[in-house]
Design a protein around this motif. Structure first.
Motif, PDB file in Angstrom:
ATOM      1  N   SER A   1      62.117  39.048 116.093  1.00 36.35           N
ATOM      2  CA  SER A   1      61.926  37.603 115.716  1.00 36.35           C
ATOM      3  C   SER A   1      62.144  37.502 114.308  1.00 36.35           C
ATOM      4  CB  SER A   1      60.505  37.251 116.094  1.00 36.35           C
ATOM      5  OG  SER A   1      59.602  37.863 115.427  1.00 36.35           O
ATOM      6  N   LEU A   2      62.680  36.144 113.812  1.00 40.19           N
ATOM      7  CA  LEU A   2      62.636  36.357 112.358  1.00 40.19           C
ATOM      8  C   LEU A   2      62.560  34.680 112.297  1.00 40.19           C
ATOM      9  CD1 LEU A   2      63.782  37.211 109.755  1.00 40.19           C
ATOM     10  CD2 LEU A   2      66.015  36.752 110.272  1.00 40.19           C
ATOM     11  N   SER A   3      61.822  34.357 111.172  1.00 40.41           N
ATOM     12  CA  SER A   3      61.411  32.962 110.984  1.00 40.41           C
ATOM     13  C   SER A   3      61.393  32.584 109.446  1.00 40.41           C
ATOM     14  CB  SER A   3      60.460  32.217 111.594  1.00 40.41           C
ATOM     15  OG  SER A   3      59.065  32.976 111.613  1.00 40.41           O
ATOM     16  N   VAL A   4      61.186  31.481 108.927  1.00 39.65           N
ATOM     17  CA  VAL A   4      60.670  30.945 107.632  1.00 39.65           C
ATOM     18  C   VAL A   4      59.852  29.794 107.711  1.00 39.65           C
ATOM     19  CG1 VAL A   4      62.938  31.864 106.438  1.00 39.65           C
ATOM     20  CG2 VAL A   4      62.800  29.421 107.511  1.00 39.65           C
ATOM     21  N   ASP A   5      59.022  29.717 106.593  1.00 38.51           N
ATOM     22  CA  ASP A   5      58.000  28.460 106.558  1.00 38.51           C
ATOM     23  C   ASP A   5      58.567  27.264 106.185  1.00 38.51           C
ATOM     24  OD1 ASP A   5      58.220  29.339 104.035  1.00 38.51           O
ATOM     25  OD2 ASP A   5      56.184  28.841 103.439  1.00 38.51           O
TER      26      ASP A   5
ATOM     27  N   GLU B   1      64.880  25.357 108.527  1.00 35.78           N
ATOM     28  CA  GLU B   1      65.097  26.042 109.969  1.00 35.78           C
ATOM     29  C   GLU B   1      66.479  26.905 109.861  1.00 35.78           C
ATOM     30  OE1 GLU B   1      66.076  24.698 114.496  1.00 35.78           O
ATOM     31  OE2 GLU B   1      65.093  23.355 113.167  1.00 35.78           O
ATOM     32  N   LEU B   2      66.537  28.249 110.337  1.00 38.80           N
ATOM     33  CA  LEU B   2      67.377  29.070 110.298  1.00 38.80           C
ATOM     34  C   LEU B   2      68.705  28.679 111.195  1.00 38.80           C
ATOM     35  CD1 LEU B   2      65.851  32.629 110.385  1.00 38.80           C
ATOM     36  CD2 LEU B   2      66.652  31.596 108.509  1.00 38.80           C
ATOM     37  N   SER B   3      69.882  28.790 110.819  1.00 35.31           N
ATOM     38  CA  SER B   3      71.011  28.426 111.522  1.00 35.31           C
ATOM     39  C   SER B   3      72.086  29.368 111.433  1.00 35.31           C
ATOM     40  CB  SER B   3      71.732  27.258 111.113  1.00 35.31           C
ATOM     41  OG  SER B   3      72.962  26.735 111.686  1.00 35.31           O
TER      42      SER B   3
ATOM     43  N   LEU C   1      70.263  28.733 105.539  1.00 36.68           N
ATOM     44  CA  LEU C   1      69.114  28.064 105.290  1.00 36.68           C
ATOM     45  C   LEU C   1      69.418  26.881 104.300  1.00 36.68           C
ATOM     46  CD1 LEU C   1      66.287  27.516 106.243  1.00 36.68           C
ATOM     47  CD2 LEU C   1      65.451  29.190 104.476  1.00 36.68           C
ATOM     48  N   ASN C   2      69.326  25.563 104.716  1.00 38.21           N
ATOM     49  CA  ASN C   2      69.206  24.270 103.656  1.00 38.21           C
ATOM     50  C   ASN C   2      67.738  24.072 103.402  1.00 38.21           C
ATOM     51  OD1 ASN C   2      72.167  24.631 103.355  1.00 38.21           O
ATOM     52  ND2 ASN C   2      72.269  23.457 105.463  1.00 38.21           N
TER      53      ASN C   2
ATOM     54  N   VAL D   1      71.004  38.909 106.879  1.00 37.23           N
ATOM     55  CA  VAL D   1      71.216  38.352 105.466  1.00 37.23           C
ATOM     56  C   VAL D   1      70.882  36.854 105.803  1.00 37.23           C
ATOM     57  CG1 VAL D   1      72.771  37.707 103.776  1.00 37.23           C
ATOM     58  CG2 VAL D   1      72.984  40.004 105.000  1.00 37.23           C
ATOM     59  N   ILE D   2      70.110  36.143 104.909  1.00 43.13           N
ATOM     60  CA  ILE D   2      69.801  34.979 105.079  1.00 43.13           C
ATOM     61  C   ILE D   2      70.202  34.239 103.639  1.00 43.13           C
ATOM     62  CG2 ILE D   2      67.930  33.071 104.993  1.00 43.13           C
ATOM     63  CD1 ILE D   2      66.019  34.798 106.285  1.00 43.13           C
TER      64      ILE D   2
END
Length: 421
Positions: A143-147, A150-152, A164-165, A216-217
């Motif tokens: 899993s991978l997420s940001v607070d 939203e990842l695309s 990530l915008n 990579v983000i």
């Protein structure tokens, strides 16, 4: 007839074998199961694969620590230690692939050879890879997420690049992730500080066997200005991303608070500049007054003879000058031309370190610049000014002539008096 059938069958069999597709493979083997102390033997590394393989050993030495495998096997010479067991490990590095250039992660392979107590080496059948202590090659995240944002695209452990915008007010995010294998390790998670514009964030997962995968983000923080200042009936936005800003020599960068927003301020002595963008999307420097929190005028950087001048756009028009724009060294600047038609010269308003503005005379033919003291050259003197000069000069000539005549008269009179006496 039987011979003909046999030949046809053989040809078909050969064609079938040649056209079959071999599955990717990677293995390591030794032709001996034991070796004498400090003796040498050969291990074979490879298979139906392509890429770099790193080699390591315990209780011995290798003829090389790295080999290139390309759809075949490579032999490596091993020198054993004095006693015990020699273990050789082969680990494919990132970029390893099968014969069709598809990413292939087979993990590490190991082979062990016993060091015999006597001086003989007994050839045996090739040993099979030692898998009893095989380490996991799982270097995936589950899993991978940001607070914030939203990842695309949506997370998939097989996908390694995400966009990530983020809104302009974002200056940090928290990245969370879980490992597919608890024996693996991960770096790059947690709180990350962001700058305006693009931020490249790497999350590296290292499997138990040492193989790595990098997620990579690319986080993009909106560059829209948060502070706008009025100047000449325009709104000037203070640029937040200064990556493309021209170099300001000897200026220091600091942060300055306007209301609830922070802007970048570039300071040298009594000068404070901001880097802004106007309504035509034109970028440039502006002189900023910290007391009034207002823009005073626009500044252009002009380099002449290896020296940089700060040129203001102040209207320098008067009875003799008219404001205009000219291009000097590919830089458009405001330069006041003489109304008498002498287009080879113009006046630049140069901003000095103490905050004052000085007139500089620019000569186009030679491309030179010098301090202009506002004296009037002959072509600039008006008709009435010429009359005044004529009157003054005439007066000086008359006065000088009168003094000379008077002195001559006194001298002559004195000579006559002497003769009389």
């Amino acid at each position: 007839m039987k011979k003909i059938k046999l030949i046809i069958f053989s040809v078909l069999a050969i064609l079938f074998c040649c056209s079959s597709v071999n599955a990717a493979s990677f293995s390591m083997s030794s032709k001996v199961s034991s070796v004498k102390p400090n003796g040498t033997f050969t291990v074979s590394v490879g298979g139906d694969c392509i890429g770099r393989v790193n080699l390591s050993i315990s209780n011995g030495t290798l003829s090389t620590s790295s080999i290139w495998v390309e759809q075949g096997y490579v032999n490596v010479t091993v020198t054993a230690g004095g006693s015990g067991k020699v273990v050789v490990t082969a680990t494919p590095v990132t970029g390893f692939s099968d014969s069709d250039a598809n990413i292939y992660n087979p993990g590490a392979r190991s082979v062990s050879v016993n060091i015999a107590s006597n001086n003989t080496t007994t050839p045996t059948k090739p040993t099979t890879p030692d898998t009893s202590n095989k380490k996991s090659s799982d270097n995936n995240l589950s899993s991978l997420s940001v607070d914030v944002g939203e990842l695309s695209p949506a997370f998939d452990k097989s996908k390694t690049e995400y966009n990530l915008n983020l809104p302009a007010s974002t200056n940090k995010i928290v990245i969370k992730g879980t490992l597919s294998d608890s024996k693996a390790k991960v770096n790059g998670l947690g709180e990350v500080t962001l700058k305006v514009g693009e931020n490249v964030i790497n999350i590296t997962v290292t499997a138990e066997n040492g193989s790595k995968k990098v997620y990579v983000i690319k986080a993009y923080v909106d560059e829209t200005p948060q502070v706008y200042l009025n100047y000449k009936n325009e709104k000037i936005g203070v640029i937040r991303n200064n990556s493309d800003m021209p170099t300001l020599e000897d200026f220091s960068n600091s942060e300055y608070k306007i209301d609830d927003n922070t802007i970048n301020l570039f300071t040298k002595d009594n000068l404070n500049l901001i880097y802004g963008i106007n309504e035509k999307n034109e970028r440039g420097f502006y002189l900023f007054n910290k007391d009034s929190k207002r823009i005073e005028y626009k500044i252009s950087l002009l380099k002449i003879n290896d020296k940089v001048y700060l040129i203001s756009d102040v209207d320098n028009s008067n009875d003799n000058l008219t404001i205009d724009k000219i291009t000097i060294n590919e830089q458009e600047v405001a330069c006041s031309k003489f109304k008498n038609g002498n287009d080879n010269y113009c006046i630049l308003k140069v901003l000095k370190e103490d905050g004052s503005l000085k007139n500089y005379l620019y000569e186009k033919t030679e491309g030179t610049i010098q301090l202009y003291n506002d004296f009037k050259t002959c072509p600039e003197i008006k008709k009435e000014d010429k009359n005044i000069v004529v009157y003054v000069l005439s007066g000086i000539v008359f006065l000088t002539t009168s003094i000379i005549v008077f002195l001559l008269y006194k001298i002559k009179k004195g000579v006559l008096n002497e003769k009389t006496n």
